[in-house]
Scaffold this motif. Structure first.
Motif, short mmCIF file in Angstrom:
data_model
loop_
_atom_site.label_atom_id
_atom_site.label_comp_id
_atom_site.label_asym_id
_atom_site.label_seq_id
_atom_site.Cartn_x
_atom_site.Cartn_y
_atom_site.Cartn_z
N LEU A 1 29.78 24.40 18.67
CA LEU A 1 28.36 24.10 18.56
C LEU A 1 27.56 25.09 19.41
CD1 LEU A 1 26.58 21.85 17.25
CD2 LEU A 1 26.55 20.76 19.47
N ASN B 1 27.44 28.42 17.74
CA ASN B 1 26.59 28.35 16.55
C ASN B 1 25.11 28.34 16.95
OD1 ASN B 1 28.46 28.47 14.51
ND2 ASN B 1 28.81 26.27 14.48
N PHE B 2 24.76 27.58 17.99
CA PHE B 2 23.38 27.57 18.48
C PHE B 2 22.97 28.96 18.93
CE2 PHE B 2 22.95 22.81 19.76
CZ PHE B 2 22.47 22.53 18.50
N ASP C 1 22.59 31.26 15.90
CA ASP C 1 21.38 30.94 15.14
C ASP C 1 20.13 31.38 15.91
OD1 ASP C 1 22.73 29.93 13.03
OD2 ASP C 1 22.38 27.81 13.50
N LEU D 1 24.23 18.46 11.40
CA LEU D 1 24.69 19.35 12.46
C LEU D 1 26.05 18.90 13.00
CD1 LEU D 1 23.66 21.81 14.07
CD2 LEU D 1 22.92 20.21 15.82
N SER E 1 29.62 20.98 12.92
CA SER E 1 30.32 21.37 14.15
C SER E 1 31.68 20.69 14.32
CB SER E 1 29.47 21.02 15.38
OG SER E 1 28.17 21.44 15.18
#
Lengths: 264, 306
Positions: free
Chosen positions: A245, A248-249, A252, B137, B141
Motif C-alpha cells: 500500500l 502504491n501510494f 500514485d 483500495l 492492496s
C-alpha cells in the motif's frame, strides 16, 4: 497520498535497517516448548511453528522484501531503459526484434513465467531476482520505447544530431532524461509488484528458502496452523499489505506530480 | 472487420511460436541433467538413461524442438512423469474446475463492483463514495495469498459457515471465488466510478434530465451504457490476473484445478507436466486477449481502422 506513502515506506526502511538490532528477540532463536504461542507482552506478534518470535522475523523479513524489490527494480529498469530507448530511437529491424521479444514475454500472464523459471532453476534468493527481472524489464522497455519514439522527433534532438552528436550521446543525454520521471513512477509501483511477487513465490514454496525469514514463506508456514494459530497468518500478511500500500501510494502520488492531468 | 480479424490473427502466430519456444527451453534451463533431477540422487545410470530416452533428451536439440512443436499441433504434450498418463489428459481433467472457479470469481467481481462503482460516481464525495473507494483500495492492496487464509479463518474456523477446502458443493466455491475475484472487483469498482463520472459530465446526460428523465434512468440508460466499453476492456485485460490468481487460490483451498496441478508438478519435478500447464495457461491468456481485442474492435470501429 504521497506523504502517507513516504511515511509507510520510510518506516519500513528504518525497521528493516535498525529493527533487527533493536528487537528483543533473535529472528532465528527457537523455543520449541512454546511453539505457536499467541501474542503476549513479551512477544507482541506471538511465536511461530518453531517457537521463533514473529515480530523479529517480520523485521528481518522486511530486509528480504526490500532487497528483492530493489534488486528486481534496478535490474529491470536498467535493462528496460536500455532496450526500450534503443528500440524507440533506432526503429526498423532492431525495434522489430525487441518488440517481438516484448510481445512474447507479455503473452505470459502475471508471474507465471517467474514461477516457471524458479521451478526449473531451483528456489533461491538469486533465482527469484533473476526470474522477476526477466519479466520485469518489459514494462520499462515499453514505456521508454514509447517516449523515445516521441523524443527523437523533437527539434532539440534533431539539432543535436545536426551538430554531430552520436546515437549513444543522444540516448543518454536527451532520450533517457525525458523518460526518467515516468520510469521513477513505474519503478515505485514496480517495488510494490516485486514485493507481492516475491511473497507469492515464497508462499508457493518457490521463494527464499527457510530458515531465512521471508514474509511469503512465513505465510506459507501459517497455512498449516490456520485453526490453531491464526496469528502466524495475520501479521506477516499485514506487513506485506501495508508495504505494498505504501509503495502504491508513493507511486500514485509521484505520478500525480509528474503528470498533473492524472491527478484530476 | 474481416481484414482486422485476419491481421490480428496473423499477429498472434509469432507470439504463440515464441511462447512455445520459451516453454520448450524451460527443461533445458534445469541446472545439470533434467532426467537426473527428476529421478533424484538415488537413481542408477540406466534409469537416468532410460528417462532421457523417454523425454527425447538424447536427440539433437533441433529434432527435440521439431517434435515438441509437432506434438503441440497434434495436441500431444508428452507424458506426465508422476502420473504416467498423457499431460493433456491431466490438464483437461482439471480444466472444468479451474474454469468454474475463474468464471465464478469474475461474476462475483462484476456483480459486486459495478453497482458499487455506479453508486460511488452518483454519490461522489459523500460517505458512500468514500466507503466504496476505501473498500476498493483494500481489495487492491490485499494480496490473495493473505486474503484467502483470512477469509478461511473468519468464515471456516471462527464462524464455521463455509468449508475451508475441497470441492463438491456450491458452498465450497464461495471462499475461493471471493479470494480470486477481490482484486478484480476493486479494480472494476474504481474503473466503473471513473468511467461513469466521465459520462455524467456529458451534455447528453443533462439533455436526458432536461427531457424529464429521472436521475436513476439518466444514469442507467445513458451514462452507464456508454461507460461499458472501458469496463468490458478491463474485464478482458484482467483475465490474465485471474488466471495466475488461480494458482495461488487453488493452492490455498486445495481446489483441484490446473493451478494446483502446476504447483504439484513443480514439487515432483514433473517437467513435462510443468511445461504443459505453463503452455496451456499462456495460450489461454493469449486467446482471451485476442478475443478482447476483437470484441473491442467490433464495439469501437475506430480501432479497426488504426
Amino acid at each position: 497520498m504521497l506523504r502517507v506513502g513516504f511515511f509507510i515506506v520510510g518506516l519500513t526502511l528504518v525497521a528493516a535497517i535498525i529493527g533487527p538490532h533493536l528487537a528483543a528477540h533473535d529472528a532465528s532463536s527457537q523455543e520449541l516448548a512454546r511453539r505457536l504461542e499467541a501474542p503476549s507482552l513479551a512477544h507482541p506478534f506471538g511465536l511461530d511453528e518453531l517457537g521463533r518470535d514473529i515480530l523479529a522475523r517480520i523485521l528481518a523479513g522486511a530486509r528480504i522484501s526490500l532487497l528483492v524489490g530493489l534488486a528486481v527494480v534496478s535490474v529491470s529498469s536498467t535493462v528496460g531503459m536500455l532496450l526500450g530507448s534503443i528500440a524507440g530511437y533506432f526503429g526498423g529491424r532492431i525495434d522489430d526484434v525487441i518488440s517481438r521479444v516484448i510481445d512474447v514475454l507479455m503473452a505470459f500472464p502475471g508471474i507465471l513465467l517467474a514461477i516457471a523459471l524458479v521451478a526449473v532453476l531451483g528456489p533461491s534468493l538469486t533465482n527469484v531476482v533473476i526470474a522477476l527481472s526477466v519479466i520485469g524489464w518489459v514494462g520499462y522497455a515499453r514505456l521508454v520505447r514509447g517516449q523515445a519514439l516521441r523524443t527523437r522527433e523533437f527539434e532539440f534532438v534533431q539539432a543535436a544530431r545536426a551538430l554531430g552528436a552520436g546515437a549513444p550521446r543522444i540516448i543518454l543525454h536527451h532520450v533517457l532524461p525525458t523518460a526518467f520521471p515516468s520510469v521513477v513512477v513505474q519503478a515505485t509501483l514496480g517495488m510494490a509488484g516485486a514485493i507481492i511477487a516475491e511473497a507469492s513465490l515464497g508462499f508457493l514454496g518457490l521463494g527464499v528458502q527457510p530458515p531465512t525469514p521471508s514474509w511469503g514463506t512465513m505465510l506459507d508456514a501459517g497455512r498449516s496452523h490456520l485453526f490453531t494459530a491464526p496469528h502466524l497468518t495475520i501479521f506477516p500478511g499485514l506487513a506485506i499489505a501495508l508495504l505494498v500500500l505504501g509503495f502504491n501510494f508513493l507511486g500514485d502520488g509521484l505520478r500525480d506530480r509528474v503528470d498533473p492531468k492524472m491527478a484530476q | 472487420m474481416l481484414r482486422y480479424l485476419v491481421r490480428r490473427l496473423l499477429l498472434t502466430v509469432p507470439v504463440l511460436l515464441g511462447v512455445a519456444t520459451l516453454v520448450f527451453a524451460l527443461i533445458h534451463l534445469v541446472p545439470g541433467d533434467p532426467a537426473q533431477a527428476m529421478l533424484g540422487e538415488g537413481a542408477t545410470v540406466e534409469e537416468v538413461q532410460r528417462l532421457r530416452g523417454q523425454l527425447g533428451l538424447d536427440e539433437p536439440l533441433l529434432v527435440q524442438y521439431r517434435s515438441f512443436l509437432g506434438g503441440i499441433l497434434r495436441g500431444d504434450l508428452g507424458t506426465s512423469f508422476r502420473y504416467g498418463t498423457p499431460v493433456t489428459g491431466e490438464i483437461s481433467a482439471r480444466l472444468p474446475n479451474t474454469a468454474l472457479l475463474a468464471v465464478a470469481a469474475m461474476l462475483a467481481a462484476i456483480v459486486l463492483a459495478i453497482p458499487l462503482g455506479i453508486l460511488a460516481a452518483v454519490f461522489r464525495g459523500t460517505a458512500i463514495d468514500h466507503a466504496a473507494m476505501t473498500f476498493a483500495l483494500i481489495g487492491i492492496s490485499m494480496p490473495n495469498f493473505w486474503l484467502g487464509p483470512l477469509l478461511a479463518i473468519l468464515f471456516a474456523v471462527q464462524l464455521g459457515w463455509l468449508p475451508v477446502s475441497g470441492t463438491g458443493t456450491p458452498a465450497h466455491l464461495v471462499l475461493p471465488a471471493i479470494t480470486l475475484g477481490a482484486a478484480l472487483a476493486a479494480i472494476l469498482a474504481r474503473m466503473t466510478r471513473a468511467s461513469v463520472l466521465e459520462e455524467l459530465r456529458e451534455l447528453y446526460v443533462l439533455a436526458a434530465r432536461a427531457r424529464g428523465l429521472s436521475g436513476r434512468r439518466a444514469v442507467l440508460r445513458h451514462a452507464f451504457r456508454n461507460s461499458l466499453i472501458p469496463i468490458v476492456t478491463i474485464i478482458g485485460l484482467q483475465f490474465g490476473a485471474v488466471l495466475t490468481g488461480t494458482i495461488i487460490t487453488e493452492t490455498i483451498f486445495a481446489w483441484p484445478g490446473i493451478g494446483r496441478l502446476l504447483i504439484q508438478a513443480i514439487n515432483f519435478r514433473d517437467y513435462p507436466l510443468i511445461q504443459g500447464c505453463i503452455l496451456f495457461i499462456s495460450v489461454t491468456y493469449v486467446a482471451m486477449n485476442l478475443l478482447t481485442d476483437l470484441t473491442y474492435g467490433y464495439l469501437d470501429p475506430r480501432i479497426r481502422y488504426e
